[in-house]
Design a protein around this motif. Structure first.
Motif, short mmCIF file in Angstrom:
data_model
loop_
_atom_site.label_atom_id
_atom_site.label_comp_id
_atom_site.label_asym_id
_atom_site.label_seq_id
_atom_site.Cartn_x
_atom_site.Cartn_y
_atom_site.Cartn_z
N LEU A 1 82.14 83.01 43.73
CA LEU A 1 81.35 81.83 43.83
C LEU A 1 80.11 82.41 43.28
N ASN A 2 79.75 83.58 43.89
CA ASN A 2 78.27 84.09 43.58
C ASN A 2 78.15 84.20 42.14
N SER A 3 79.13 84.79 41.60
CA SER A 3 78.94 85.11 40.06
C SER A 3 79.14 83.87 39.35
N SER A 4 80.20 82.81 39.68
CA SER A 4 80.02 81.63 38.88
C SER A 4 78.79 80.84 39.00
N MET A 5 78.05 80.93 40.31
CA MET A 5 77.00 80.30 40.26
C MET A 5 75.79 80.70 39.51
N PHE A 6 75.84 82.33 39.29
CA PHE A 6 74.73 83.05 38.51
C PHE A 6 75.01 82.67 36.87
N THR A 7 76.34 82.58 36.25
CA THR A 7 76.61 82.31 35.24
C THR A 7 76.52 80.84 34.71
N LEU A 8 76.58 79.75 35.68
CA LEU A 8 76.38 78.48 35.30
C LEU A 8 74.94 78.18 35.05
N GLY A 9 74.10 78.84 36.02
CA GLY A 9 72.69 78.72 35.68
C GLY A 9 72.02 79.09 34.31
N ARG A 10 72.76 80.35 33.92
CA ARG A 10 72.17 80.78 32.70
C ARG A 10 72.96 79.92 31.53
N LEU A 11 74.03 79.28 31.78
CA LEU A 11 74.46 78.39 30.82
C LEU A 11 73.46 77.18 30.60
N SER A 12 73.05 76.48 31.72
CA SER A 12 72.22 75.35 31.68
C SER A 12 70.90 75.73 31.06
N TYR A 13 70.62 76.93 31.31
CA TYR A 13 69.12 77.37 30.95
C TYR A 13 69.05 77.35 29.42
N ALA A 14 70.29 78.19 28.80
CA ALA A 14 70.44 78.12 27.48
C ALA A 14 70.70 76.89 26.60
N GLY A 15 71.34 76.04 27.25
CA GLY A 15 71.46 74.70 26.79
C GLY A 15 70.19 73.96 26.69
N SER A 16 69.37 73.92 27.58
CA SER A 16 68.14 73.34 27.66
C SER A 16 67.16 73.98 26.57
N GLN A 17 67.23 75.28 26.54
CA GLN A 17 66.34 76.15 25.46
C GLN A 17 66.67 75.50 24.06
N SER A 18 67.96 75.23 23.76
CA SER A 18 68.40 74.46 22.66
C SER A 18 68.14 73.12 22.36
N GLY A 19 67.49 72.43 23.34
CA GLY A 19 67.36 70.93 23.43
C GLY A 19 68.39 70.27 23.72
N HIS A 20 69.75 70.71 24.11
CA HIS A 20 70.77 69.90 24.57
C HIS A 20 70.72 69.43 26.00
N LEU A 21 69.96 70.04 26.99
CA LEU A 21 69.53 69.68 28.25
C LEU A 21 67.97 69.25 28.42
N PRO A 22 67.76 68.62 29.45
CA PRO A 22 66.21 68.34 29.66
C PRO A 22 65.60 69.75 29.75
N VAL A 23 64.21 69.48 29.18
CA VAL A 23 63.21 70.69 28.75
C VAL A 23 63.10 71.54 30.17
N LEU A 24 63.11 70.63 31.26
CA LEU A 24 62.77 71.61 32.49
C LEU A 24 63.65 72.56 33.01
N ILE A 25 64.96 72.33 32.58
CA ILE A 25 66.03 73.10 32.88
C ILE A 25 65.71 74.79 32.33
N SER A 26 64.92 74.55 31.03
CA SER A 26 64.71 75.99 30.25
C SER A 26 63.73 76.75 30.97
#
Length: 487
Positions: free
Chosen positions: A315-340
């Motif tokens: 679960l710790n590993s999955s939480m880590f990777t999911l946070g990075r996925l959201s971060y990358a998506g926001s950097q590309s403009g696919h999620l709200p800017v705050l998440i990046s």
């Protein structure tokens, strides 16, 4: 903001002139721990019965399927290693699909993952709560409210940990990986000792491994699905933009961790078969617990504890990777800017961790919804297929891209073919209305993509909300340079 200042959230000042970027402080050993910790969850302890059941209790076929599933996972991880070294950015498959196939497939991926991955984390948290609370209630079931409260506590503890310190998250992952591998070692070594000094009927079980009925093609495929599920998580390293010297460490960690898991899985399965008959394994609710009751009854409690530890680490590993996925998506403009944005003190993607943990927490409450996510299992292999297809596209479209490591290209073609087979097979063999719902959900991403990403529809009041949240969370945009680091 206020007093005539711009309301653009990117204008909010950071403290000092420090460059904001994810720190590269995950080394080789941490990377190995993350991959092993992501792959090894509760499955190998609790219920490795699926492979044996669909193999019609044929021991030889089951062990071959365990090996083949591991080799497929190794091939996939080597494809990911090329992409991870050539494009060492946060976001894993999302970043690679976007580079190779374009914005729309990448958005479908993050749209689907925003639903399925937090639900998977919620399921893990509930399973952890189940094993952590059950010893206190004996044969009686633990209260659902207690399990849900504990699951929420675990989710937010790990979410805060990963949002505050990458080093602490890596340290926790290393500790829990060592603990779960110690438990697997106890089972593996115990099995080898018993096999060496085994009785004739035990040895005959392996000498006549293929004497049982041979399963047909569809049954072998079902067993293969079960084996591949147990190896899930091998793709986790490509989510780590914080990896030190990625061109060297990513291939090295992959080629260390995945073969190690294959060896351990085989030894543990041999150990189970040494102590228990195939029929006993298939009928057991928790094979490792049954094994412990037979072999080490005085300290059998160690195995349920090990299951909880294993789930916690995964679960710790999955939480880590999911946070990075959201971060990358926001950097590309696919999620709200705050998440990046990154925390100005720790350079960690705290808003991304809060976002993903909040969604997972929602799934804890109506736990029956987690069952629906089982029908999104095909989407994981769809995205693996698209990722490997991205590798092939980039090989031909960007031949001069610096690739410190290159996988043998036919391996990528094999992975694409196998991925799409694994997507279509369950739908063809077991058609279900839920698969239609899953496809409609994925297509629903177009409703969001067309206005908000393609046409860039924007609401000014969201900028004001973002600015207030920036000040509250003390975060600011990351620097665009992928090479800069936070010192």
């Amino acid at each position: 903001m206020g007093k005539g200042k711009s309301s653009d959230p990117r204008d909010v000042k950071r403290k000092g002139n420090t460059k904001m970027q994810l720190k590269r402080n995950i080394g080789y050993f941490d990377g190995v721990s993350f991959i092993i910790g992501s792959i090894v969850g509760a499955g190998i302890f609790v219920s490795p019965t699926g492979v044996l059941k669909h193999s019609l209790l044929n021991v030889g076929v089951a062990l071959i399927i365990w090996t083949a599933s591991g080799l497929v996972s190794l091939m996939g991880s080597l494809c990911y290693a090329e992409l991870g070294t050539a494009l060492p950015f946060s976001g894993g498959e999302y970043s690679h699909i976007k580079r190779g196939l374009g914005s729309l497939p990448a958005f479908v991926f993050i749209w689907t993952s925003t639903f399925t991955k937090p639900a998977s984390n919620a399921a893990r948290a509930l399973l952890f709560a189940e094993y952590a609370t059950q010893p206190f209630y004996g044969i009686c079931p633990a209260p659902e409210t207690l399990k849900k409260c504990l699951a929420l506590a675990v989710l937010w503890s790990l979410g805060i940990l990963n949002g505050c310190s990458v080093k602490m998250a890596a340290w926790v992952q290393t500790i829990f990986t060592l603990l779960k591998m110690t438990a697997l070692s106890v089972i593996a070594v115990g099995g080898i000792v018993l096999l060496v000094h085994g009785r004739k009927e035990t040895l005959a079980r392996f000498e006549d491994a293929f004497n049982s009925e041979i399963p047909d093609a569809s049954q072998i495929a079902e067993a293969f699905f079960q084996g591949l599920y147990a190896y899930g998580g091998w793709w986790s390293l490509n989510y780590m933009a914080e990896m030190k010297n990625p061109s060297r460490n990513i291939p090295l960690t992959v080629m260390t961790a995945v073969p190690a898991v294959i060896v351990f899985y085989l030894l543990v399965n041999i150990s189970y078969l040494t102590v228990l008959t195939p029929k006993e394994i298939v009928s057991s609710v928790a094979v490792a617990v049954t094994w412990a009751d037979r072999v080490i009854p005085s300290v059998a409690w160690i195995i349920p504890l090990s299951v909880a530890v294993s789930i916690f680490g995964a679960l710790n590993s999955s939480m880590f990777t999911l946070g990075r996925l959201s971060y990358a998506g926001s950097q590309s403009g696919h999620l709200p800017v705050l998440i990046s944005m990154l925390n100005v003190h720790t350079c960690t993607p705290a808003p991304a961790m809060i976002f993903s943990t909040t969604i997972a927490s929602i799934f804890i409450i109506p736990s029956d919804l987690i069952m629906l996510t089982n029908y999104f299992g095909f989407s994981a292999w769809l995205m693996i297929g698209l990722t490997c297809a991205s590798l092939i596209v980039l090989r031909y479209r960007e031949p001069h891209l610096h690739r410190p490591y290159k996988v043998f290209l036919p391996v990528a073609f094999v992975m694409v073919a196998m991925s799409f087979f694994l997507v279509l097979a369950p739908i063809v063999w077991s058609p279900n209305l839920q698969y239609v719902y899953a496809f409609l959900f994925m297509l629903g991403s177009l409703i969001v993509y067309i206005p908000f990403v393609h046409f860039k529809l924007h609401f000014a009041f969201l900028d004001k909300i973002t600015c207030h949240l920036q000040l509250l969370l003390e975060v600011c945009p990351a620097d665009e340079s992928a090479e800069s680091k936070c010192e």
